[in-house]
Design a protein around this motif. Structure first.
Motif, PDB file in Angstrom:
ATOM      1  N   UNK A 110       6.326   0.434  -6.698  1.00 45.45           N
ATOM      2  CA  UNK A 110       5.277   0.027  -5.767  1.00 45.45           C
ATOM      3  C   UNK A 110       4.558   1.272  -5.280  1.00 45.45           C
ATOM      4  N   UNK A 111       5.220   2.058  -4.455  1.00 45.35           N
ATOM      5  CA  UNK A 111       4.730   3.409  -4.183  1.00 45.35           C
ATOM      6  C   UNK A 111       4.973   4.228  -5.448  1.00 45.35           C
ATOM      7  N   UNK A 161       4.037   3.005   7.079  1.00 40.00           N
ATOM      8  CA  UNK A 161       4.143   4.215   6.257  1.00 40.00           C
ATOM      9  C   UNK A 161       3.233   4.008   5.060  1.00 40.00           C
ATOM     10  N   UNK A 162       2.363   4.970   4.802  1.00 44.38           N
ATOM     11  CA  UNK A 162       1.309   4.795   3.806  1.00 44.38           C
ATOM     12  C   UNK A 162       1.556   5.604   2.534  1.00 44.38           C
ATOM     13  N   UNK A 166      -3.569   5.820   0.838  1.00 43.59           N
ATOM     14  CA  UNK A 166      -3.731   4.810   1.892  1.00 43.59           C
ATOM     15  C   UNK A 166      -4.056   3.404   1.368  1.00 43.59           C
ATOM     16  N   UNK A 167      -3.626   3.083   0.161  1.00 46.51           N
ATOM     17  CA  UNK A 167      -3.870   1.752  -0.386  1.00 46.51           C
ATOM     18  C   UNK A 167      -2.603   0.894  -0.406  1.00 46.51           C
ATOM     19  N   UNK A 168      -1.469   1.483  -0.072  1.00 48.14           N
ATOM     20  CA  UNK A 168      -0.210   0.744  -0.004  1.00 48.14           C
ATOM     21  C   UNK A 168       0.500   1.123   1.289  1.00 48.14           C
ATOM     22  N   UNK A 187       8.299  -5.238   5.041  1.00 51.97           N
ATOM     23  CA  UNK A 187       7.056  -5.839   4.562  1.00 51.97           C
ATOM     24  C   UNK A 187       6.276  -4.803   3.762  1.00 51.97           C
ATOM     25  N   UNK A 188       5.877  -5.164   2.546  1.00 46.49           N
ATOM     26  CA  UNK A 188       5.091  -4.299   1.680  1.00 46.49           C
ATOM     27  C   UNK A 188       3.690  -4.879   1.552  1.00 46.49           C
ATOM     28  N   UNK A 189       2.680  -4.035   1.747  1.00 49.06           N
ATOM     29  CA  UNK A 189       1.294  -4.494   1.659  1.00 49.06           C
ATOM     30  C   UNK A 189       0.482  -3.596   0.744  1.00 49.06           C
ATOM     31  N   UNK A 190      -0.602  -4.153   0.222  1.00 49.73           N
ATOM     32  CA  UNK A 190      -1.525  -3.379  -0.616  1.00 49.73           C
ATOM     33  C   UNK A 190      -2.964  -3.726  -0.223  1.00 49.73           C
ATOM     34  N   UNK A 191      -3.817  -2.720  -0.218  1.00 52.79           N
ATOM     35  CA  UNK A 191      -5.222  -2.941   0.110  1.00 52.79           C
ATOM     36  C   UNK A 191      -5.981  -3.279  -1.170  1.00 52.79           C
ATOM     37  N   UNK A 192      -6.517  -4.491  -1.208  1.00 52.91           N
ATOM     38  CA  UNK A 192      -7.233  -4.982  -2.391  1.00 52.91           C
ATOM     39  C   UNK A 192      -8.645  -5.393  -1.969  1.00 52.91           C
TER      40      UNK A 192
END
Length: 207
Positions: A110-111, A161-162, A166-168, A187-192
């Motif tokens: 992921x990262x 934590x980025x 800064x997209x994840x 929680x894992x997030x991604x900027x789409x």
């Protein structure tokens, strides 16, 4: 004299760059918490099965990334006791660097591996952060004050934590109640396309 000036300029622009990066991440942190609350707020604030609503703590928990978790790992079936988070609005947490990579030892899952140095540097950045009530306007809230440092029941998010670009983002969510049903999730997030999306949520701890 030239060497002194060069050192000053490097230090100055280094600090300016870090300040700019922190400012961007503070803004993104607000967007991330806002996204989670809008999408999962009702689910995350209600206990099961009585559906009692817990207030959202405006103070975000600081999570320190540990890069040494598996240095002394032995090849056996020894069970390791996991320390439960302290109950305080301003307590710090800890997460293994390996977990940032979705519980896999430093792989491009992921990262990315190139994010490692930047992830570790975030231990010394944005040490305290509080979200505003305008993004939690439809929910009860609680915050640290001279009169109150912890509540019997509340939920709390951590400072995200980025990834380096800064997209994840990775953050933790703790659900504290007055019985033995407290738990925490990652929680894992991604900027789409300019918007944060929740990619997956997994269990982190429980009592």
């Amino acid at each position: 004299m030239k060497n002194s000036l060069m050192i000053f300029l490097v230090a100055f622009f280094g600090c300016t760059n870090n300040d700019s990066k922190n400012l961007i991440r503070q803004k993104e942190s607000i967007e991330i918490i806002k996204t989670i609350i809008e999408e999962k707020g009702i689910e995350l604030t209600r206990s099961f099965p009585n559906k009692q609503v817990h207030p959202i703590c405006l103070n975000l928990k600081k999570v320190i990334v540990n890069s040494k978790c598996f240095d002394n790992t032995k090849v056996n079936n020894e069970v390791k006791t996991v320390k439960l988070p302290d109950r305080s609005f301003t307590s710090n947490g800890e997460v293994c660097l390996e977990k940032i990579y979705k519980s896999r030892p430093i792989r491009n899952f992921f990262f990315l591996t190139k994010d490692s140095v930047d992830v570790m540097n975030q231990n010394n950045a944005i040490k305290a952060f509080k979200i505003t009530k305008n993004i939690t306007k439809n929910f009860k809230t609680v915050e640290s004050s001279k009169e109150l440092s912890v509540a019997e029941k509340y939920i709390q998010f951590s400072i995200p934590i980025f990834s380096k670009d800064n997209t994840k983002a990775y953050l933790e969510y703790d659900f504290h109640t007055d019985n033995y049903d407290s738990f925490g999730k990652s929680i894992y997030l991604e900027k789409v396309n300019g918007k944060w999306k929740i990619k997956f949520i997994e269990k982190n701890w429980n009592t």
